[in-house]
Design a protein around this motif. Structure first.
Motif: not given
Length: 181
Positions: A155, A152, A157-161
């Motif tokens: 971010m 994580h 597109w608003g999501k943790p990667v």
């Protein structure tokens, strides 16, 4: 300009903007990169290329090239140099129709050579989304060593990667180069 067996690396020019937007505007490219938006905004490539052309550090702390095949841009590749640490991040993208043909491995090998031989770097690393195996498979082909996964870490597109990191040291590059002789 630099050349490989099949490709050329050259400076970006403003006339590349339409091709950058056409290729980078592909959803498959945007979803696998941190900073390429989707949809790609009209005029965004002109702004991006202008920022590179006007950057007084281009050539010193950043080397960004158009990857060309038969004089047509098919992607870009950069070394983002941190002089104080004597290292650089390798960053790249390639139009989807050019994937799985060995092109990125070919030009990334040249960029590593530029980093170690021209910039006298000590270390080059690259990061990729864990969900982008094509990118980290290239890193393996470059003889980069897996260094870990940052969970994580960014971010998108608003999501943790999660990001996977690979790196190569100058002495590893030189050992590989000696073995190839």
């Amino acid at each position: 300009m630099y050349e490989t067996k099949r490709l050329q690396l050259r400076s970006l020019v403003l006339s590349d903007a339409a091709q950058v937007e056409a290729l980078a505007g592909d959803y498959e490219i945007a979803k696998t990169t941190l900073n390429i938006p989707h949809p790609y905004p009209e005029g965004g490539a002109i702004t991006w290329i202008t920022s590179i052309l006007e950057d007084p550090n281009e050539g010193k702390t950043r080397r960004t090239f158009a990857i060309t095949l038969d004089n047509m841009l098919i992607g870009t590749i950069s070394l983002l140099i941190a002089e104080v640490h004597n290292r650089a991040e390798l960053a790249y993208w390639l139009g989807t129709e050019y994937w799985s043909q060995g092109y990125m491995t070919e030009v990334a090998q040249l960029m590593i050579q530029i980093g170690f031989e021209e910039h006298q770097l000590h270390r080059i690393y690259a990061a990729s989304f864990t969900e982008n195996p094509g990118s980290w498979k290239i890193m393996k082909k470059l003889d980069m060593t897996y260094e870990g996964t940052m969970r994580h870490h960014v971010m998108k597109w608003g999501k943790p990667v999660d990001l996977v990191y690979y790196g190569i040291l100058k002495e590893e590059y030189e050992t590989k180069k000696q073995g190839a002789l």
